[in-house]
Design a protein around this motif. Structure first.
Motif, mmCIF file in Angstrom:
data_model
loop_
_atom_site.group_PDB
_atom_site.id
_atom_site.type_symbol
_atom_site.label_atom_id
_atom_site.label_comp_id
_atom_site.label_asym_id
_atom_site.label_seq_id
_atom_site.Cartn_x
_atom_site.Cartn_y
_atom_site.Cartn_z
ATOM 1 N N PHE A 20 0.708 -1.080 0.145
ATOM 2 C CA PHE A 20 0.081 0.043 0.081
ATOM 3 C C PHE A 20 0.860 1.059 0.185
ATOM 4 N N ASN A 21 1.959 0.970 0.485
ATOM 5 C CA ASN A 21 2.950 2.250 0.226
ATOM 6 C C ASN A 21 3.193 2.829 -1.160
ATOM 7 N N ASP A 22 3.068 1.762 -2.249
ATOM 8 C CA ASP A 22 3.191 2.068 -3.495
ATOM 9 C C ASP A 22 2.008 2.394 -4.154
ATOM 10 N N VAL A 23 0.673 2.518 -3.540
ATOM 11 C CA VAL A 23 -0.492 2.993 -4.244
ATOM 12 C C VAL A 23 -0.730 4.369 -4.272
ATOM 13 N N ILE A 24 -1.086 4.884 -5.477
ATOM 14 C CA ILE A 24 -1.324 6.048 -5.697
ATOM 15 C C ILE A 24 -2.413 6.763 -4.821
ATOM 16 N N GLY A 25 -2.494 7.824 -4.095
ATOM 17 C CA GLY A 25 -3.504 8.209 -3.217
ATOM 18 C C GLY A 25 -3.559 7.929 -1.858
ATOM 19 N N VAL A 26 -2.533 6.790 -1.670
ATOM 20 C CA VAL A 26 -2.231 6.335 -0.072
ATOM 21 C C VAL A 26 -1.559 7.601 0.283
ATOM 22 N N LYS A 166 3.218 -8.296 -8.392
ATOM 23 C CA LYS A 166 1.798 -8.835 -8.721
ATOM 24 C C LYS A 166 1.211 -7.567 -8.959
ATOM 25 N N LEU A 167 1.190 -6.461 -7.777
ATOM 26 C CA LEU A 167 0.474 -5.071 -7.717
ATOM 27 C C LEU A 167 1.003 -4.262 -8.976
ATOM 28 N N ARG A 168 2.237 -4.207 -9.470
ATOM 29 C CA ARG A 168 2.577 -3.677 -10.245
ATOM 30 C C ARG A 168 2.104 -3.907 -11.776
ATOM 31 N N LYS A 169 1.716 -5.239 -11.777
ATOM 32 C CA LYS A 169 1.424 -5.756 -12.921
ATOM 33 C C LYS A 169 -0.312 -5.742 -13.128
ATOM 34 N N SER A 170 -0.875 -6.170 -11.836
ATOM 35 C CA SER A 170 -2.267 -6.199 -11.965
ATOM 36 C C SER A 170 -3.004 -4.804 -11.810
ATOM 37 N N PHE A 171 -2.234 -3.923 -11.244
ATOM 38 C CA PHE A 171 -2.660 -2.714 -10.784
ATOM 39 C C PHE A 171 -1.959 -1.541 -11.247
ATOM 40 N N ALA A 172 -1.188 -1.619 -12.539
ATOM 41 C CA ALA A 172 -0.240 -0.658 -12.763
ATOM 42 C C ALA A 172 -0.565 0.591 -12.788
ATOM 43 N N ALA A 173 -1.877 1.045 -13.152
ATOM 44 C CA ALA A 173 -2.241 2.229 -13.119
ATOM 45 C C ALA A 173 -2.542 3.095 -11.924
ATOM 46 N N ARG A 174 -2.703 2.160 -10.897
ATOM 47 C CA ARG A 174 -2.679 2.754 -9.258
ATOM 48 C C ARG A 174 -1.342 2.755 -8.623
ATOM 49 N N THR A 175 -0.228 2.484 -9.303
ATOM 50 C CA THR A 175 0.737 2.287 -8.577
ATOM 51 C C THR A 175 1.682 3.565 -8.877
ATOM 52 N N ALA A 177 4.874 3.413 -8.634
ATOM 53 C CA ALA A 177 6.224 2.966 -9.597
ATOM 54 C C ALA A 177 5.736 2.507 -11.014
ATOM 55 N N GLY A 178 4.467 2.150 -11.143
ATOM 56 C CA GLY A 178 3.905 1.594 -12.550
ATOM 57 C C GLY A 178 4.319 0.323 -12.766
ATOM 58 N N GLU A 179 4.558 -0.307 -13.984
ATOM 59 C CA GLU A 179 4.947 -1.569 -14.413
ATOM 60 C C GLU A 179 6.522 -1.569 -14.418
ATOM 61 N N THR A 180 7.251 -0.383 -14.528
ATOM 62 C CA THR A 180 8.565 -0.392 -14.686
ATOM 63 C C THR A 180 9.398 -0.810 -13.483
ATOM 64 N N ALA A 181 8.730 -0.662 -12.202
ATOM 65 C CA ALA A 181 9.785 -1.233 -10.986
ATOM 66 C C ALA A 181 9.592 -2.681 -10.803
#
Length: 181
Positions: A20-26, A166-175, A177-181
């Motif tokens: 959750f520290n990697d989620v946009i808006g948190v 998994k977070l960055r693949k399944s929820f890339a638009a919400r992270t 770091a995005g998919e690149t991390a």
């Protein structure tokens, strides 16, 4: 900016905090204990499985950037909500999958999120929806664990990077770091 709070238990709080520290808006993630019968529980006591508490996180998020339903989708998609009282090698009620709603609206959204996630899992979801109880912040050394000590902890190195992938693949638009991390 409107801040809302979600309280979630999904196994080891170091792992869920890192996600959750990697989620946009948190805005903030705090590790702690909830749902037990002992006042001022310690990590050692909670890990013994005798207090009834779950290792959990309290997520403060900006509802202008992410909503509670999205928080729950990420939660249910980044741990195994089909495992009863365990996550991987962490076994006991202290590692249960649970949602602690802060309002009747959050409770209704939690039920909807579980229904949405059910088709994604090969077994029934066992995540419980439990009454909001007294929150006990974990000891200071548990806060922001992954960004410090966790980077040197073999357990964290084995468990957290796959969750972040998994977070960055399944929820890339919400992270963040995005998919690149």
């Amino acid at each position: 900016m409107a801040i809302e709070t979600a309280t979630l238990a999904g196994g080891c709080f170091w792992c869920t905090e890192a996600v959750f520290n990697d989620v946009i808006g948190v805005e903030r993630v705090e590790s702690g204990y909830i749902g037990g019968s002992v006042a001022n529980p310690t990590y050692k006591a909670v890990c013994s499985g005798t207090t009834g508490h779950a290792e959990a996180i309290r997520v403060s998020f900006d509802t202008d950037q992410i909503n509670y339903g999205e928080i729950l989708d990420i939660f249910l998609g980044t741990h195994d909500p089909t495992q009863l009282n365990r996550q991987g090698n962490d076994v006991g009620t202290q590692y249960r999958s649970a949602i602690f709603p802060h309002s009747p609206e959050q409770e209704a959204q939690a039920r909807q999120a579980i229904e949405r996630a059910a088709p994604d899992w090969p077994a029934p979801i066992v995540t419980s929806i439990e009454p909001l109880a007294e929150w006990w912040p974990a000891e200071e050394y548990h806060q922001e664990y992954w960004s410090g000590e966790g980077q040197r902890n073999p357990y964290c190195l084995a468990v957290i990077p796959p969750k972040l992938r998994k977070l960055r693949k399944s929820f890339a638009a919400r992270t963040k770091a995005g998919e690149t991390a």
